[in-house]
Scaffold this motif. Structure first.
Motif, PDB file in Angstrom:
ATOM      1  N   LEU A  24       6.852 -38.212   4.851  1.00 26.59           N
ATOM      2  CA  LEU A  24       7.128 -39.646   4.739  1.00 26.59           C
ATOM      3  C   LEU A  24       5.961 -40.471   5.272  1.00 26.59           C
ATOM      4  O   LEU A  24       5.600 -41.515   4.702  1.00 26.59           O
ATOM      5  CB  LEU A  24       8.415 -39.996   5.488  1.00 26.59           C
ATOM      6  CG  LEU A  24       9.720 -39.422   4.922  1.00 26.59           C
ATOM      7  CD1 LEU A  24      10.900 -39.890   5.751  1.00 26.59           C
ATOM      8  CD2 LEU A  24       9.905 -39.818   3.461  1.00 26.59           C
ATOM      9  N   ALA A  25       5.368 -40.013   6.367  1.00 27.34           N
ATOM     10  CA  ALA A  25       4.216 -40.728   6.926  1.00 27.34           C
ATOM     11  C   ALA A  25       3.041 -40.695   5.955  1.00 27.34           C
ATOM     12  O   ALA A  25       2.309 -41.687   5.810  1.00 27.34           O
ATOM     13  CB  ALA A  25       3.818 -40.122   8.270  1.00 27.34           C
ATOM     14  N   ALA A  26       2.836 -39.566   5.273  1.00 24.01           N
ATOM     15  CA  ALA A  26       1.762 -39.468   4.285  1.00 24.01           C
ATOM     16  C   ALA A  26       1.989 -40.456   3.147  1.00 24.01           C
ATOM     17  O   ALA A  26       1.046 -41.112   2.677  1.00 24.01           O
ATOM     18  CB  ALA A  26       1.673 -38.037   3.751  1.00 24.01           C
ATOM     19  N   ASN A  27       3.234 -40.566   2.688  1.00 24.93           N
ATOM     20  CA  ASN A  27       3.537 -41.535   1.630  1.00 24.93           C
ATOM     21  C   ASN A  27       3.285 -42.968   2.100  1.00 24.93           C
ATOM     22  O   ASN A  27       2.760 -43.799   1.344  1.00 24.93           O
ATOM     23  CB  ASN A  27       4.989 -41.385   1.181  1.00 24.93           C
ATOM     24  CG  ASN A  27       5.225 -40.119   0.375  1.00 24.93           C
ATOM     25  OD1 ASN A  27       4.282 -39.464  -0.047  1.00 24.93           O
ATOM     26  ND2 ASN A  27       6.483 -39.758   0.185  1.00 24.93           N
TER      27      ASN A  27
ATOM     28  N   VAL B  90      -0.431 -43.623   2.129  1.00 20.10           N
ATOM     29  CA  VAL B  90      -0.952 -43.861   0.790  1.00 20.10           C
ATOM     30  C   VAL B  90      -0.606 -45.259   0.293  1.00 20.10           C
ATOM     31  O   VAL B  90      -1.376 -45.860  -0.454  1.00 20.10           O
ATOM     32  CB  VAL B  90      -0.467 -42.759  -0.178  1.00 20.10           C
ATOM     33  CG1 VAL B  90      -0.605 -43.190  -1.634  1.00 20.10           C
ATOM     34  CG2 VAL B  90      -1.251 -41.481   0.064  1.00 20.10           C
ATOM     35  N   ALA B  91       0.522 -45.797   0.726  1.00 25.45           N
ATOM     36  CA  ALA B  91       0.834 -47.185   0.372  1.00 25.45           C
ATOM     37  C   ALA B  91      -0.220 -48.124   0.934  1.00 25.45           C
ATOM     38  O   ALA B  91      -0.635 -49.088   0.268  1.00 25.45           O
ATOM     39  CB  ALA B  91       2.225 -47.556   0.897  1.00 25.45           C
ATOM     40  N   HIS B  92      -0.686 -47.848   2.147  1.00 25.94           N
ATOM     41  CA  HIS B  92      -1.783 -48.630   2.727  1.00 25.94           C
ATOM     42  C   HIS B  92      -3.075 -48.397   1.958  1.00 25.94           C
ATOM     43  O   HIS B  92      -3.833 -49.345   1.689  1.00 25.94           O
ATOM     44  CB  HIS B  92      -1.976 -48.258   4.198  1.00 25.94           C
ATOM     45  CG  HIS B  92      -0.916 -48.794   5.121  1.00 25.94           C
ATOM     46  ND1 HIS B  92       0.377 -48.351   5.098  1.00 25.94           N
ATOM     47  CD2 HIS B  92      -0.981 -49.744   6.097  1.00 25.94           C
ATOM     48  CE1 HIS B  92       1.076 -48.989   6.035  1.00 25.94           C
ATOM     49  NE2 HIS B  92       0.270 -49.846   6.646  1.00 25.94           N
TER      50      HIS B  92
ATOM     51  N   GLY C 189      -7.590 -38.960   4.380  1.00 26.21           N
ATOM     52  CA  GLY C 189      -6.307 -38.658   5.002  1.00 26.21           C
ATOM     53  C   GLY C 189      -6.355 -38.892   6.496  1.00 26.21           C
ATOM     54  O   GLY C 189      -7.383 -39.279   7.060  1.00 26.21           O
ATOM     55  N   GLN C 190      -5.225 -38.658   7.153  1.00 25.25           N
ATOM     56  CA  GLN C 190      -5.107 -38.908   8.588  1.00 25.25           C
ATOM     57  C   GLN C 190      -5.011 -37.591   9.335  1.00 25.25           C
ATOM     58  O   GLN C 190      -4.043 -36.845   9.175  1.00 25.25           O
ATOM     59  CB  GLN C 190      -3.867 -39.760   8.879  1.00 25.25           C
ATOM     60  CG  GLN C 190      -3.737 -40.191  10.325  1.00 25.25           C
ATOM     61  CD  GLN C 190      -4.830 -41.161  10.735  1.00 25.25           C
ATOM     62  OE1 GLN C 190      -5.111 -42.112  10.018  1.00 25.25           O
ATOM     63  NE2 GLN C 190      -5.433 -40.928  11.879  1.00 25.25           N
ATOM     64  N   THR C 191      -6.006 -37.279  10.137  1.00 24.38           N
ATOM     65  CA  THR C 191      -6.007 -36.022  10.877  1.00 24.38           C
ATOM     66  C   THR C 191      -4.909 -36.018  11.932  1.00 24.38           C
ATOM     67  O   THR C 191      -4.837 -36.921  12.770  1.00 24.38           O
ATOM     68  CB  THR C 191      -7.370 -35.778  11.541  1.00 24.38           C
ATOM     69  OG1 THR C 191      -8.387 -35.723  10.531  1.00 24.38           O
ATOM     70  CG2 THR C 191      -7.372 -34.469  12.323  1.00 24.38           C
ATOM     71  N   VAL C 192      -4.053 -35.003  11.892  1.00 20.13           N
ATOM     72  CA  VAL C 192      -3.015 -34.841  12.910  1.00 20.13           C
ATOM     73  C   VAL C 192      -3.159 -33.535  13.680  1.00 20.13           C
ATOM     74  O   VAL C 192      -2.529 -33.363  14.721  1.00 20.13           O
ATOM     75  CB  VAL C 192      -1.598 -34.935  12.296  1.00 20.13           C
ATOM     76  CG1 VAL C 192      -1.303 -36.356  11.831  1.00 20.13           C
ATOM     77  CG2 VAL C 192      -1.416 -33.958  11.134  1.00 20.13           C
TER      78      VAL C 192
ATOM     79  N   LEU D   5      -1.546 -41.192  -4.661  1.00 20.77           N
ATOM     80  CA  LEU D   5      -2.582 -42.225  -4.709  1.00 20.77           C
ATOM     81  C   LEU D   5      -3.198 -42.300  -6.107  1.00 20.77           C
ATOM     82  O   LEU D   5      -3.473 -43.401  -6.610  1.00 20.77           O
ATOM     83  CB  LEU D   5      -3.659 -41.941  -3.666  1.00 20.77           C
ATOM     84  CG  LEU D   5      -4.819 -42.947  -3.599  1.00 20.77           C
ATOM     85  CD1 LEU D   5      -4.309 -44.367  -3.349  1.00 20.77           C
ATOM     86  CD2 LEU D   5      -5.826 -42.539  -2.521  1.00 20.77           C
ATOM     87  N   ALA D   6      -3.413 -41.156  -6.742  1.00 27.38           N
ATOM     88  CA  ALA D   6      -3.941 -41.164  -8.108  1.00 27.38           C
ATOM     89  C   ALA D   6      -2.970 -41.866  -9.062  1.00 27.38           C
ATOM     90  O   ALA D   6      -3.389 -42.622  -9.948  1.00 27.38           O
ATOM     91  CB  ALA D   6      -4.200 -39.728  -8.574  1.00 27.38           C
TER      92      ALA D   6
END
Length: 378
Positions: free
Chosen positions: A69-72, A75-77, A103-106, A128-129
């Motif tokens: 959910l955080a990844a989605n 991608v909205a941002h 992406g966001q490194t976790v 995103l594509a």
């Protein structure tokens, strides 16, 4: 692998780093060097920032679902920044060859005890594509790690192309959540590595004690005094003494790491919050300055990018610790500090589409040059 050269040389680069403050995006024209046509940014909501920070820490309930959910949401941002770039520049979707989306490194643990490792960035490049209608290049670190490298830093090759000067050693210091140094040798050789914490510890302490996401201009830190016993204890962290290649992240430099050191020194545990902030700022300045002294190969100019370049107090402290080195922002060389990393990921996307290596083995420690990234066609 043979990859068709894209018809366009316009690329978008997106960067959301360990500072966890939001997304920076640039539209870059590579036809004649590196020319940023447009810059846009989008801050994270407090909820997304808190969730991304929480996902940096092992444990927690339902992590896989929350990460997806955080990844989605991330991608909205990303999609919002892409739209801003296109609208402001007047460039059509089909004119852009690709988006480089880091992406966001976790998690970043490139070398575990059994000789294997991994790096994990939250992202949803297929989404995103779909949302942008533009080809996306993502997963830019894992191939280097698979080849025995650190997967970081990836920007020194870009720094060399933009800031390198024949016959002169130039140093580029990126201060995001983590700080990394590129040494662009007068002979063309390039070295790069992570120095240690950049803004991550300072921003976290500032948010907790003031409610502000960062110490604007370093004014709060400047109002405090450096706690020398705490500073020396923090600088004793073994990572600082390691030789390159090396990389790090919030896996090491996190709130619990700081809390443990504070608890070990009664004076620090009872000190004013501003004094701890001053000490964390000095930690970043001192670790960066030490990296320059040890590995800077006689460079006389230090170009600083990332959010740390906007912290006047931090910049002054770095300059004072490096007498004889001219310290200034990358803006003086034509690329504002908040645009550099995003432009680097646009460049990495371009390298991928052209089937060209994106890593420097001398920097990351990989067994050889590798084409970096996975391609998600529009």
């Amino acid at each position: 692998m043979t990859v068709a050269t894209p018809a366009s040389d316009l690329f978008i680069g997106l960067m959301s780093g360990t500072s966890l403050d939001g997304v920076d995006g640039v539209l870059v024209d590579f036809r004649h060097g590196t020319r940023v046509l447009q810059h846009a940014s989008c801050g994270f909501t407090p909820g997304l920032r808190a969730e991304l920070l929480a996902l940096n820490t092992p444990g927690g309930q339902d992590e896989l679902h929350r990460a997806a959910l955080a990844a989605n949401a991330l991608v909205a941002h990303y999609a919002q920044v892409v739209q801003q770039l296109l609208q402001r520049s007047g460039v059509a979707t089909d004119q852009v060859a690709a988006i480089g989306a880091h992406g966001q490194t976790v998690r970043h643990r490139p070398q575990l005890f059994d000789g294997t490792g991994y790096t994990l960035q939250l992202n949803a490049p297929a989404l995103l594509a779909e949302r942008s209608g533009i080809t996306v290049v993502a997963d830019l670190r894992s191939r280097d790690v698979a080849a025995g490298g650190q997967g970081a830093p990836l920007v020194p090759a870009f720094h060399q192309g933009v800031f390198g000067q024949a016959g002169r050693t130039t140093l580029v210091l990126n201060i995001g959540g983590i700080a990394n140094l590129s040494v662009l040798g007068a002979d063309g050789a390039v070295q790069g590595f992570d120095c240690g914490p950049g803004n991550a510890l300072m921003d976290g302490w500032c948010l907790h004690h003031t409610g502000q996401p960062y110490d604007d201009g370093g004014r709060w830190a400047a109002s405090g005094r450096v706690l020398q016993p705490l500073l020396q204890r923090l600088l004793a962290e073994p990572f600082f003494a390691q030789q390159p290649p090396k990389s790090t992240g919030r896996d090491l430099f996190h709130t619990d790491w700081l809390t443990a050191h504070l608890a070990a020194i009664p004076e620090a545990a009872a000190a004013a919050a501003a004094d701890v902030q001053a000490t964390l700022t000095e930690l970043t300045a001192a670790s960066c300055a030490d990296a320059v002294r040890r590995w800077g190969r006689g460079g006389s100019a230090l170009l600083v990018c990332g959010g740390g370049a906007l912290n006047a107090h931090l910049m002054q402290r770095i300059a004072s610790l490096l007498p004889g080195v001219q310290v200034g922002s990358t803006a003086a060389r034509g690329l504002p500090p908040l645009e550099v990393e995003a432009a680097a990921f646009a460049w990495l996307a371009r390298q991928c589409l052209r089937g060209l290596p994106g890593n420097l083995p001398a920097v990351t420690g990989a067994r050889g040059p590798r084409v970096l990234g996975a391609i998600y066609p529009a």
